[in-house]
Structures are given as C-alpha cells and as structure tokens.
Design an enzyme around this catalytic site. Structure first.
Site, mmCIF file in Angstrom:
data_model
loop_
_atom_site.group_PDB
_atom_site.id
_atom_site.type_symbol
_atom_site.label_atom_id
_atom_site.label_comp_id
_atom_site.label_asym_id
_atom_site.label_seq_id
_atom_site.Cartn_x
_atom_site.Cartn_y
_atom_site.Cartn_z
ATOM 1 N N GLY A 43 0.828 -1.194 0.000
ATOM 2 C CA GLY A 43 0.000 0.000 0.000
ATOM 3 C C GLY A 43 0.873 1.259 0.000
ATOM 4 O O GLY A 43 1.576 1.507 -0.972
ATOM 5 N N SER A 110 6.614 -4.478 -1.490
ATOM 6 C CA SER A 110 6.253 -3.140 -1.939
ATOM 7 C C SER A 110 6.355 -2.180 -0.751
ATOM 8 O O SER A 110 7.419 -2.070 -0.149
ATOM 9 C CB SER A 110 4.853 -3.178 -2.567
ATOM 10 O OG SER A 110 4.568 -2.000 -3.256
ATOM 11 N N TRP A 111 5.269 -1.471 -0.387
ATOM 12 C CA TRP A 111 5.318 -0.656 0.826
ATOM 13 C C TRP A 111 5.690 -1.513 2.038
ATOM 14 O O TRP A 111 6.352 -1.042 2.967
ATOM 15 C CB TRP A 111 3.977 0.031 1.050
ATOM 16 C CG TRP A 111 3.765 0.442 2.480
ATOM 17 C CD1 TRP A 111 2.935 -0.139 3.395
ATOM 18 C CD2 TRP A 111 4.422 1.519 3.170
ATOM 19 N NE1 TRP A 111 3.028 0.505 4.609
ATOM 20 C CE2 TRP A 111 3.940 1.520 4.496
ATOM 21 C CE3 TRP A 111 5.375 2.464 2.789
ATOM 22 C CZ2 TRP A 111 4.367 2.438 5.445
ATOM 23 C CZ3 TRP A 111 5.808 3.394 3.731
ATOM 24 C CH2 TRP A 111 5.311 3.367 5.042
ATOM 25 N N ASP A 267 9.258 -4.769 -13.079
ATOM 26 C CA ASP A 267 8.404 -4.083 -12.120
ATOM 27 C C ASP A 267 8.380 -2.598 -12.467
ATOM 28 O O ASP A 267 9.418 -1.927 -12.430
ATOM 29 C CB ASP A 267 8.961 -4.300 -10.709
ATOM 30 C CG ASP A 267 8.054 -3.766 -9.607
ATOM 31 O OD1 ASP A 267 7.257 -2.858 -9.873
ATOM 32 O OD2 ASP A 267 8.187 -4.254 -8.468
ATOM 33 N N HIS A 295 5.333 -6.373 -10.816
ATOM 34 C CA HIS A 295 5.336 -6.000 -9.410
ATOM 35 C C HIS A 295 4.547 -6.938 -8.504
ATOM 36 O O HIS A 295 4.899 -7.123 -7.345
ATOM 37 C CB HIS A 295 4.748 -4.582 -9.276
ATOM 38 C CG HIS A 295 4.728 -4.051 -7.882
ATOM 39 N ND1 HIS A 295 5.877 -3.767 -7.174
ATOM 40 C CD2 HIS A 295 3.691 -3.749 -7.048
ATOM 41 C CE1 HIS A 295 5.563 -3.303 -5.971
ATOM 42 N NE2 HIS A 295 4.241 -3.288 -5.869
#
Length: 323
Positions: A43, A110-111, A267, A295
């Site tokens: 996120g 990711s986040w 990605d 990604h």
C-alpha cells in the site's frame, strides 16, 4: 524445494490491538510453536488477505498477519489522522509484545518492504531476518516516478489517471501538483468527490502492477480502494515520514541479519533499481531478480521465489527458535 503456495488455511486466533483512535486487526495461523513470521502488506493501505497466509508452511511457521492503520479490517477505515511510518513501527512492536514473540522473521512486499526495513532498523534485536519483495525505499525519486514517470511505460493508463481530475487541475502536471490535486480530492469529506478519485488512482496502479494486463481491475470504488489511494497519497505527501535516503543510509543496523530480496525485472511500480541499490548497500543480502515478472506478489515467478525463500528460512532459522 516447494515453489507453490500452501493450501488455504484459517486463523486459529484473531484479535484487536487498540492504539489511540486506531483499532488494529491481527490474526495468527500455523503452529503456535513454529518460527514466528510477521507479514507486512503493501500500500500503504492495501490490507492483508487470506492468500498472504499461504506463503508459509503452516506446520513450521507461526504466521502473524495484521491490517495496518486505516485499512482492511482495522478501524477507522481510510483514516489519515495519527497515521505515519513511526506509528506503524510502534504498532508492530506493540503487537510483538502483545503476542509474546521474542524475535520474528519480517516479510514485506512493496510498501511492506519499506516498513520492514524501517521497523528492522528501529528494532534490529527483534528480527530474525527479512524476506522483501518489490523494493520501495521511499525516496522522492520513487514517488515522482509513480506519479509521472510510469507515463513512459503506461501512457494510456496515465492519461486516464489525469483525466479523472477536473480540467482546471490538469494544467500543471508536475508530480507535486498532481499529488496535491489528488490528495485534496481523496481527503475531501464528500464521497462524490473522494470515491471517483480513489477509483482512478487504484485503476492506474493496478494497470501498472503486472507484466501482462491484470484481469481483475477494480470496477467500482469501495472502502478498499479508498483506503489504499487515500493512504498512499497521504504517505507520499509526507515523503513517507522518513528522511530521503534514510533506509539505505541505515542498512548497517541490520546487515548482520539474513535477507532475501525478490524483485521482478519488469516491475514498473517499484523499478528494479531500488532493489539493486539496496543490494549494493547490503552485499550480504541475496537478490533474486525474477526475469519474467512485474510487481505483483502472485505473478508466477515472484510467487515461486517467495515460497522458496520461506522454505529456505524454515530450515535456516529452526534452531534459533527451538525451545
């Protein structure tokens, strides 16, 4: 060695951690005496899902997932007040203490990779190691890339992204102006304003997240798309609540710990240069560059590499947590 997800599993324990105005949902799966692992979702604002439990062998791991502030099953939903990287780090540490975990493996994509690094650097003695995917280091260049750079690869998706703004907001399309325009709409109290903006933001990100076109684009704005878009914009506006380059500069705090980095070569959301830069700062880490992936965590090559990593750590870490 296994390379596919484990069968679906239900949590055997769930709970809520109260932290100020936020109520943080958490759950446990697997074996209570296994290797503790905490899953940090992406996120910011994406929330954890039942599929995320399946990266880990439930006979070997004590699997702990939670929804970060403002998203998923945590409440209040899409709330930006008292929502910062430092407060999320505090939530992770409070959850560890609440569940009686001494040290755990930290898994984030990711986040979630950003938060894993930030948490690890704040609390290195509470970490067994790291499995990181789709690296995002929170640098200004990465935020700028998301807002305007991805146009180079996805010009059609980006055109739809800016077309969702009113005509008077489409003049200056610098990344800062674009971010400010979206943030005003995403935090507007009227659903007629913030829901269409959330839908456009979510569509833009989803269309860029996979090597091949995503089959399940969000069709209608809802609580989930609002949470992820509003919180992502909130963290971008505040530069992730970190100094630019901080996570690379402080890698020395965790370099003694094992780390596997899984990165899709293509990605677009979190380009491979960030994973490469992290590997340069952390030479001992194992960088797995998946040649045919973007990604998303569930793309076949990414999924296989992540499961291989959890299987390897299952063997490497078992003696460290044996009673």
């Amino acid at each position: 060695m296994r390379t596919d997800l484990f069968p679906p599993i239900d949590p055997h324990r769930t709970g809520t951690l109260t932290r100020g105005l936020h109520r943080i949902y958490w759950e446990e799966c697997g074996t209570p005496d296994g290797i503790p692992v905490v899953f940090l979702h992406g996120g910011p604002g994406a929330g954890a899902s039942p599929t995320h439990r399946r990266f880990f062998d439930p006979s070997a791991y004590r699997i702990i997932l939670f929804d970060q502030r403002g998203c998923g099953r945590s409440r209040p939903s899409a709330e930006v007040r008292d929502n910062s990287t430092q407060e999320l780090i505090g939530d992770i540490e409070a959850l560890r203490a609440e569940l009686g975990v001494d040290r755990w493996l930290v898994f984030g994509g990711s986040w979630g990779s950003t938060l894993a690094l930030a948490y690890g650097q704040a609390h290195p003695d509470r970490c067994l190691g790291f499995i990181l995917r789709g690296i995002f280091l929170g640098r200004q260049t990465e935020i700028e890339w998301f807002l305007t750079g991805m146009r180079q690869i996805f010009p059609d998706a980006w055109q739809d992204f800016i077309a969702a703004l009113p005509a008077d907001a489409q003049g200056d399309l610098s990344w800062e102006t674009l971010l400010a325009a979206y943030y005003r709409r995403l935090t507007h109290p009227d659903p007629a304003v913030h829901l269409p903006a959330a839908h456009a933001w979510s569509q833009f990100e989803t269309r860029a997240s996979t090597l091949l076109p995503a089959p399940d684009l969000p069709q209608e704005p809802n609580a989930a798309t609002l949470a992820i878009s509003r919180l992502e914009a909130h963290y971008f506006v505040h530069r992730i609540f970190l100094e630019d380059g901080q996570l690379l500069a402080q890698v020395g705090r965790i370099r003694r710990l094992p780390c596997t980095i899984v990165q899709g070569r293509y990605d677009i959301v979190c380009p491979a240069v960030s994973a490469y830069d992290l590997k340069q700062a952390w030479p001992e880490a194992d960088l797995v560059m998946v040649p045919d992936a973007g990604h998303a965590a569930l793309e076949p090559g990414i999924r296989a590499a992540l499961v291989r990593a959890t299987e390897r750590y299952k063997l490497d870490l078992a003696s460290l947590v044996a009673p």
